[in-house]
Design a protein around this motif. Structure first.
Motif, PDB file in Angstrom:
ATOM      1  N   GLY A 178       0.838  -1.238  -0.016  1.00  0.00           N
ATOM      2  CA  GLY A 178       0.044   0.030   0.087  1.00  0.00           C
ATOM      3  C   GLY A 178       0.808   1.461   0.037  1.00  0.00           C
ATOM      4  N   TYR A 179       1.788   1.227   0.801  1.00  0.00           N
ATOM      5  CA  TYR A 179       2.895   2.412   0.786  1.00  0.00           C
ATOM      6  C   TYR A 179       3.155   2.778  -0.606  1.00  0.00           C
ATOM      7  N   ALA A 183      -0.712   3.155   2.879  1.00  0.00           N
ATOM      8  CA  ALA A 183      -0.983   4.606   2.050  1.00  0.00           C
ATOM      9  C   ALA A 183      -1.177   5.490   3.176  1.00  0.00           C
ATOM     10  N   LEU A 184      -1.587   5.406   4.397  1.00  0.00           N
ATOM     11  CA  LEU A 184      -1.582   6.515   5.232  1.00  0.00           C
ATOM     12  C   LEU A 184      -0.213   6.932   5.644  1.00  0.00           C
ATOM     13  N   ALA A 185       0.734   6.040   5.759  1.00  0.00           N
ATOM     14  CA  ALA A 185       2.086   6.461   6.029  1.00  0.00           C
ATOM     15  C   ALA A 185       2.741   7.331   4.864  1.00  0.00           C
ATOM     16  N   ALA A 186       2.275   6.914   3.493  1.00  0.00           N
ATOM     17  CA  ALA A 186       3.018   7.618   2.599  1.00  0.00           C
ATOM     18  C   ALA A 186       2.399   8.961   2.571  1.00  0.00           C
ATOM     19  N   ALA A 244       4.082  12.719   2.618  1.00  0.00           N
ATOM     20  CA  ALA A 244       4.200  13.799   1.720  1.00  0.00           C
ATOM     21  C   ALA A 244       3.701  15.011   2.251  1.00  0.00           C
ATOM     22  N   GLY A 245       3.259  15.133   3.545  1.00  0.00           N
ATOM     23  CA  GLY A 245       2.679  16.148   4.157  1.00  0.00           C
ATOM     24  C   GLY A 245       1.196  16.395   3.861  1.00  0.00           C
ATOM     25  N   LEU A 246       0.536  15.310   3.554  1.00  0.00           N
ATOM     26  CA  LEU A 246      -1.049  15.466   3.201  1.00  0.00           C
ATOM     27  C   LEU A 246      -1.565  14.844   4.701  1.00  0.00           C
ATOM     28  N   ARG A 247      -2.697  15.422   4.981  1.00  0.00           N
ATOM     29  CA  ARG A 247      -3.660  15.034   6.194  1.00  0.00           C
ATOM     30  C   ARG A 247      -4.774  14.300   5.687  1.00  0.00           C
TER      31      ARG A 247
END
Length: 354
Positions: free
Chosen positions: A243-244, A271-274, A278-281
């Protein structure tokens, strides 16, 4: 190995190494050399012996005749990945029921390799297992899809059975979740919150779980009149790293999306970690959903919206089928799934892009 009598009595007899040698027109010693490996045998001879072994459904087993009519109490369970919490939940349900029936569970880890699954089934047949449970989606390998039904038929000839957990096959019992229906629920949920640019992190190709969950999302988008953007679909392994890596591919593509549909919870965690890197919340910038409702999600912030699959109940039902002594046609049970809303999804932002 049991086979029908040629005299018409219908009573099982035992296929021996001599029967294999006779069909292959070689000596029993040559058959033994082919089966044991490490001996010089011509390719043509090896092919004849292997053909005879398959035709006669011969399995090397020193105890087969003595155990022919007895229950061994052994149930083989073949899973895709022993480290995956999804399978841990299924095995917990299997063990729970096995303990009540004094059954011995033998766990085999195939790592999603079709050849390994087939070899494990053969070994479990050789050990006279009462049943073999295969947990996880079907692998789209042509040889595997042709061979597995034959293995199921050979198990039935031994008085055993094959049970599919998470997939289906015509010649075997099956317990499976409504994968397509659950993905449809997630898709409709995201669409209802205004998301139109939905990226998909799908599972590995040629895999039934991948196909079913992707099809459910497709159906939801079609029903809403939303066209699918092929650039917003990236496949990966059913794992956190899968997912990452897939999420990073999406981010590097600079494609526009407001939500990510991950094929399972482990991929959603990656995906949450990626996204964080990337600075996305989540969910302020990007909404995120998973699938399965693994226990580890209880400790994740934000809580991930997902579909709850009754994994333990799937294991329990498979084991009850394995323990059943009733003679019947194979049956299939599809278990319902449910949407679990948590904090990882928000209404789509006014600007439909990342």
């Amino acid at each position: 190995m049991a086979r029908a009598s040629a005299r018409g009595g219908g009573r099982p007899t035992t296929t021996t190494i001599t029967d294999v040698a006779r069909m292959a027109d070689v000596s029993p010693t040559t058959v033994s050399r082919v089966l044991n490996g490490g001996y010089p045998v011509s390719a043509e001879t090896r092919t004849r012996v292997e053909h005879a072994v398959r035709e006669l459904s011969y399995v090397r087993n020193a105890h087969a005749q003595a155990l022919r009519v007895a229950s061994t109490g052994l149930v083989g369970v073949i899973i895709h990945d022993v480290a995956d919490p999804y399978f841990a939940e299924i095995v917990a349900g299997i063990q729970e029921v096995a303990a009540t029936g004094q059954r011995l569970v033998v766990l085999c880890n195939s790592l999603r390799d079709p050849g390994s699954e087939l070899r494990y089934v053969e070994m479990l047949r050789g050990q006279r297992a009462d049943a073999v449970i295969l947990a996880g989606g079907a692998i789209g390998d042509p040889h595997y899809l042709q061979e597995l039904p034959q293995q199921a038929r050979w198990l039935r000839r031994q008085g055993a059975r094959m049970i599919m957990c998470g997939r289906q096959m015509a010649d075997a019992d099956a317990v499976l979740p409504d994968n397509r229906g659950g993905a449809y629920l997630l898709g409709r949920y995201l669409l209802g919150l205004g998301h139109r640019s939905i990226a998909e992190i799908s599972g590995p190709p040629d895999f039934s779980t991948t196909d079913e969950r992707s099809a459910g999302l497709d159906e939801a988008l079609r029903d809403a009149g939303v066209a699918r953007d092929p650039q917003l679909t990236v496949s990966g392994h059913f794992s956190r790293d899968g997912g990452y890596d897939a999420a990073r591919v999406l981010l590097r593509s600079r494609s526009r999306f407001t939500a990510i549909f991950a094929a399972n919870d482990m991929m959603a965690l990656g995906a949450l970690a990626a996204l964080r890197e990337a600075g996305l919340r989540v969910p302020d910038d990007v909404s995120l959903v998973g699938y399965d409702d693994l226990p580890i999600l209880r400790d994740v912030v934000p809580g991930i919206t997902t579909v709850r699959v009754p994994m333990r109940e799937m294991g329990r039902r498979c084991m009850r089928m394995a323990m059943s002594t009733a003679r019947r046609a194979p049956r299939r049970e599809t278990l319902p799934v449910e949407l679990v809303e948590r904090e990882s999804v928000a209404p789509a932002p006014a600007r439909q892009q990342v």
